[in-house]
Design an enzyme around this catalytic site. Structure first.
Site, PDB file in Angstrom:
ATOM      1  N   ARG A  42       0.825  -1.065   0.054  1.00 22.94           N
ATOM      2  CA  ARG A  42       0.056   0.047   0.003  1.00 22.94           C
ATOM      3  C   ARG A  42       1.059   1.257  -0.018  1.00 22.94           C
ATOM      4  O   ARG A  42       0.521   2.474  -0.381  1.00 22.94           O
ATOM      5  CB  ARG A  42      -0.927   0.073   1.243  1.00 22.94           C
ATOM      6  CG  ARG A  42      -2.202   1.186   1.275  1.00 22.94           C
ATOM      7  CD  ARG A  42      -3.042   0.826   2.062  1.00 22.94           C
ATOM      8  NE  ARG A  42      -4.153   1.678   2.190  1.00 22.94           N
ATOM      9  CZ  ARG A  42      -4.256   2.747   3.195  1.00 22.94           C
ATOM     10  NH1 ARG A  42      -3.326   2.940   4.037  1.00 22.94           N
ATOM     11  NH2 ARG A  42      -5.326   3.473   2.960  1.00 22.94           N
ATOM     12  N   ILE A  68      -7.186   7.736  -0.684  1.00 21.01           N
ATOM     13  CA  ILE A  68      -7.226   6.118  -0.715  1.00 21.01           C
ATOM     14  C   ILE A  68      -7.877   5.842   0.272  1.00 21.01           C
ATOM     15  O   ILE A  68      -8.010   6.111   1.517  1.00 21.01           O
ATOM     16  CB  ILE A  68      -5.609   5.833  -0.687  1.00 21.01           C
ATOM     17  CG1 ILE A  68      -5.356   4.363  -0.831  1.00 21.01           C
ATOM     18  CG2 ILE A  68      -5.022   6.223   0.593  1.00 21.01           C
ATOM     19  CD1 ILE A  68      -4.072   3.800  -0.816  1.00 21.01           C
ATOM     20  N   SER A  69      -8.874   4.875   0.081  1.00 21.93           N
ATOM     21  CA  SER A  69      -9.847   4.166   0.923  1.00 21.93           C
ATOM     22  C   SER A  69      -8.811   3.527   2.222  1.00 21.93           C
ATOM     23  O   SER A  69      -7.916   2.964   2.057  1.00 21.93           O
ATOM     24  CB  SER A  69     -10.799   3.133   0.380  1.00 21.93           C
ATOM     25  OG  SER A  69     -11.454   3.676  -0.820  1.00 21.93           O
ATOM     26  N   GLN A  70      -9.733   3.368   3.442  1.00 23.96           N
ATOM     27  CA  GLN A  70      -9.173   3.022   4.656  1.00 23.96           C
ATOM     28  C   GLN A  70      -9.082   1.364   4.015  1.00 23.96           C
ATOM     29  O   GLN A  70      -9.940   0.617   3.579  1.00 23.96           O
ATOM     30  CB  GLN A  70     -10.386   2.906   5.394  1.00 23.96           C
ATOM     31  CG  GLN A  70      -9.893   2.333   6.944  1.00 23.96           C
ATOM     32  CD  GLN A  70     -11.156   2.447   7.830  1.00 23.96           C
ATOM     33  OE1 GLN A  70     -12.203   3.065   7.465  1.00 23.96           O
ATOM     34  NE2 GLN A  70     -11.057   1.770   8.808  1.00 23.96           N
ATOM     35  N   PRO A  71      -7.978   0.590   4.471  1.00 25.58           N
ATOM     36  CA  PRO A  71      -7.865  -0.870   4.282  1.00 25.58           C
ATOM     37  C   PRO A  71      -9.127  -1.831   4.715  1.00 25.58           C
ATOM     38  O   PRO A  71      -9.477  -2.590   3.997  1.00 25.58           O
ATOM     39  CB  PRO A  71      -6.697  -1.238   5.243  1.00 25.58           C
ATOM     40  CG  PRO A  71      -5.864   0.186   5.060  1.00 25.58           C
ATOM     41  CD  PRO A  71      -6.728   1.212   5.105  1.00 25.58           C
TER      42      PRO A  71
END
Ligand code: SAH
Length: 219
Positions: A42, A68-71
């Site tokens: 990431r 960037i989206s949260q994992p």
């Protein structure tokens, strides 16, 4: 192996494993999703200045007022899409950094990803090449329109929030196909999964989520 990809310090395997444990603690169960997320670097999807925070379970800025989206959300949406088996073709709306696409691509035969912002798309395409993700086809377009020439899709995942369910995307779902999408206004949305059964669209309302809005047109 390239030191960039292998990583050291804050991007080490131990740091990544900690993130995977956190996802498991929060209820992510699909072993394939967990395995791909363990292997996906990431830190290559964010600006170098933020690389040390790449394995925290938070959204991070990627420029152009996008994130960037949260994992956890990436894992959850991927799991929802894959719940009944591996879809053959999937459409992603909102390529952004390319991270969600990089997690999905190893789990499906062919991924299509549409992004409205040309600069973000160019950067994401470079990352796909670097990571040898050859089954991602991209398009610079308004994702409200889907990708009609490549439809029907077994799965569609939308990573920006429309105010209401986008009808064109529903039309591009194949039989038994699934659409995972955050729906609602700025601030908070419902994560919704729609499954197509003939002319019927079964709708499940799942978690509360926060996404940037799906906006009209391209830049
Ligand atoms: N999946 C991305 C999330 C990025 S944030 C990731 O993993 O990093 C949402 C993205 O959706 C932004 O890049 C934004 O430019 C894009 N977007 C917003 N509206 C869109 C639209 N109508 N069509 C295509 N992309 C859109």
């Amino acid at each position: 192996m390239n030191v960039d990809i292998q990583g050291i310090g804050m991007t080490s395997q131990r740091t990544r494993d900690r993130l995977i444990r956190r996802l498991e603690e929060h209820g992510i169960r699909n072993p394939d999703v967990l395995a791909v997320m363990r292997d996906t670097p990431r830190h290559l999807f964010v600006d170098e200045a933020l690389a040390s925070r790449a394995y925290e379970d938070t959204a991070l800025p990627i420029g152009f007022r996008q994130t960037i989206s949260q994992p956890y959300i990436v894992a959850r949406m991927t799991e929802l899409l894959l719940e009944d088996g591996i879809p053959d073709t999937v459409l992603e709306v909102g390529t952004g950094s390319g991270y969600q696409a990089a997690v999905l691509a190893p789990l499906v035969r062919q991924l299509y990803s549409v992004e409205r912002n040309a600069d973000l798309l160019r950067q994401a395409e470079q990352r796909f090449r670097q990571l040898k993700l050859h089954n991602i086809a991209t398009r610079h377009a308004d994702g409200h329109l889907g990708w009609p020439e490549k439809s029907p899709f077994d799965g569609i995942i939308v990573t920006a929030a429309p105010a209401t369910l986008p009808e064109e995307l529903l039309r591009q779902l194949g039989e038994g196909g699934r659409l995972v999408v955050p729906v609602g206004g700025a601030g908070s949305q419902d994560l919704i999964r729609v499954t197509r059964r003939g002319d019927q669209f079964e709708q499940e309302t799942l978690d509360k989520v926060v996404f940037v809005p799906l906006v009209q047109g391209k830049t």
